[in-house]
Write a protein that holds these residues in place. Structure first.
Motif, mmCIF file in Angstrom:
data_model
loop_
_atom_site.group_PDB
_atom_site.id
_atom_site.type_symbol
_atom_site.label_atom_id
_atom_site.label_comp_id
_atom_site.label_asym_id
_atom_site.label_seq_id
_atom_site.Cartn_x
_atom_site.Cartn_y
_atom_site.Cartn_z
ATOM 1 N N PHE A 103 24.840 46.106 33.976
ATOM 2 C CA PHE A 103 23.591 45.921 34.547
ATOM 3 C C PHE A 103 22.752 44.735 33.586
ATOM 4 N N PRO A 104 23.282 43.541 33.259
ATOM 5 C CA PRO A 104 22.919 42.801 32.080
ATOM 6 C C PRO A 104 21.533 41.963 32.213
ATOM 7 N N GLY A 105 21.025 42.109 33.612
ATOM 8 C CA GLY A 105 19.751 41.551 33.874
ATOM 9 C C GLY A 105 18.596 42.825 33.991
ATOM 10 N N GLY A 106 19.008 44.120 33.652
ATOM 11 C CA GLY A 106 17.997 44.916 33.982
ATOM 12 C C GLY A 106 18.143 45.683 35.363
ATOM 13 N N ARG A 165 23.130 48.354 28.782
ATOM 14 C CA ARG A 165 22.723 48.649 30.301
ATOM 15 C C ARG A 165 24.125 48.532 31.171
ATOM 16 N N ARG A 166 24.645 49.777 31.328
ATOM 17 C CA ARG A 166 25.776 50.026 31.870
ATOM 18 C C ARG A 166 25.846 51.419 32.644
ATOM 19 N N SER A 177 15.078 50.070 25.326
ATOM 20 C CA SER A 177 13.814 49.108 25.668
ATOM 21 C C SER A 177 12.521 50.039 25.852
ATOM 22 N N ALA A 208 19.083 40.643 22.274
ATOM 23 C CA ALA A 208 18.977 40.962 23.976
ATOM 24 C C ALA A 208 20.399 40.729 24.316
ATOM 25 N N GLU A 268 20.413 47.075 40.577
ATOM 26 C CA GLU A 268 21.151 46.667 41.626
ATOM 27 C C GLU A 268 22.863 46.177 41.091
ATOM 28 N N ASP A 307 25.837 43.719 40.907
ATOM 29 C CA ASP A 307 26.099 42.501 41.088
ATOM 30 C C ASP A 307 27.446 42.349 41.655
ATOM 31 N N ARG A 321 20.957 54.077 37.901
ATOM 32 C CA ARG A 321 22.137 53.120 37.848
ATOM 33 C C ARG A 321 23.412 53.961 38.190
ATOM 34 N N ALA A 339 21.959 44.083 26.595
ATOM 35 C CA ALA A 339 22.601 43.919 28.018
ATOM 36 C C ALA A 339 23.934 44.727 27.929
#
Length: 302
Positions: free
Chosen positions: A178-181, A273-274, A218, A266, A184, A186, A231, A270
């Motif tokens: 979920f690299p963009g936060g 977030r997985r 974060s 950053a 959802e 992708d 997630r 990223a």
């Protein structure tokens, strides 16, 4: 073709007395093709010895292996050659390097490069040849013959075309990012999950999925834990929508506790977030609901 057979017989008859050669008679030579969605095998039985076979697993290139009924060649190394056919004068043998001999039924597995060159040689009429020199000077050779190889190779290619894109070792673990936060999935995440789903449909013994949600650092600890839970649930919902039963899923969420990289940039955040997804083979679960736990906590039902 008869002249070729006679030329081969002449070569074998002229081998040095100290060389012991295992090979099938020309008129008895055959190639067998076997396989399924997981593995294809192209095999030649070798009289009084065992078999030589090309093996291609799903998601991999072929390797060549030599199997023996009895450990006649054990220990040390042997030379692997694509031996020239005697009816093609002026062509020398191609030395493909050495292979380390074991002591079990499978004496060795070649590299993928060696197997590819052996197949190319067979299509040109060459013979796979394994030559072993003992410390006392005795030479043993195992030879496969190219008789009727082209037709069997075409059948083998038909088997290969039906292989799954990946094998169990390749597909059993995946990290959905979920690299963009957010929460959802992708396109890349869905593609990885679809590969797992395809394998589960092909192999019913793979009947369980463990899902572990993670976050970066974060937010505060409670927010991060909730993000990791959401997630993980997003992944579970996608799997359920594609036929996976809730009883096949164990879901856990850990917040920021297990980063794969320091949360110092950053790019690293990223990566953290997985959701980690792992396929397993388990007895069917009795509880129809997924097991859900937070980091370090006991399993609970959501």
């Amino acid at each position: 073709m008869r002249q070729r057979y006679l030329a081969l017989l002449s070569v074998f008859a002229s081998l040095p007395a100290m060389a012991l050669t295992f090979q099938t008679r020309l008129e008895s030579t055959e190639w067998k093709v076997e396989g399924d969605k997981f593995e294809c095998r192209l095999t030649q039985p070798i009289t009084d010895f065992g078999t030589g076979e090309f093996v291609r697993r799903a998601g991999e290139q072929a390797t060549f292996r030599l199997k023996a009924y009895n450990p006649m060649l054990t220990g040390g190394s042997a030379t692997l050659l694509a031996a020239a056919a005697p009816w093609q004068p002026g062509r020398g043998d191609i030395n493909l390097g050495s292979v380390r001999l074991g002591s079990g039924e499978v004496l060795f597995n070649s590299s993928q490069m060696q197997a590819g060159r052996l197949i190319g040689g067979l299509l040109e009429g060459r013979s796979p040849l394994i030559r072993h020199s003992a410390p006392d000077g005795r030479v043993s050779e195992v030879r496969l013959l190219p008789v009727s190889f082209s037709k069997s190779y075409a059948d083998y290619q038909g088997c290969v075309a039906k292989l799954l894109p990946m094998n169990y070792e390749q597909v059993k673990q995946a990290a959905v990012g979920f690299p963009g936060g957010g929460i959802e999935l992708d396109a890349q995440a869905k593609s990885r999950l679809q590969a797992m789903l395809s394998f589960m449909k092909a192999d019913p013994t793979v009947n369980h999925i463990q899902i572990d949600g993670h976050s970066d650092n974060s937010g505060n600890r409670l927010t991060n834990r909730d993000l990791s839970r959401r997630r993980a649930l997003a992944v579970m919902d996608y799997l359920k929508a594609n036929g996976v039963q809730e009883s096949q899923v164990t879901l856990r969420f850990h917040g920021e506790r297990y980063p794969v990289a320091p949360n110092s940039s950053a790019a690293n955040r990223a990566k953290n977030r997985r959701v980690s997804v792992q396929l397993e083979r388990l007895e069917p679960a009795a509880d129809p609901a997924p097991k859900v736990s937070s980091a370090g906590g006991a399993a609970a039902t959501s």
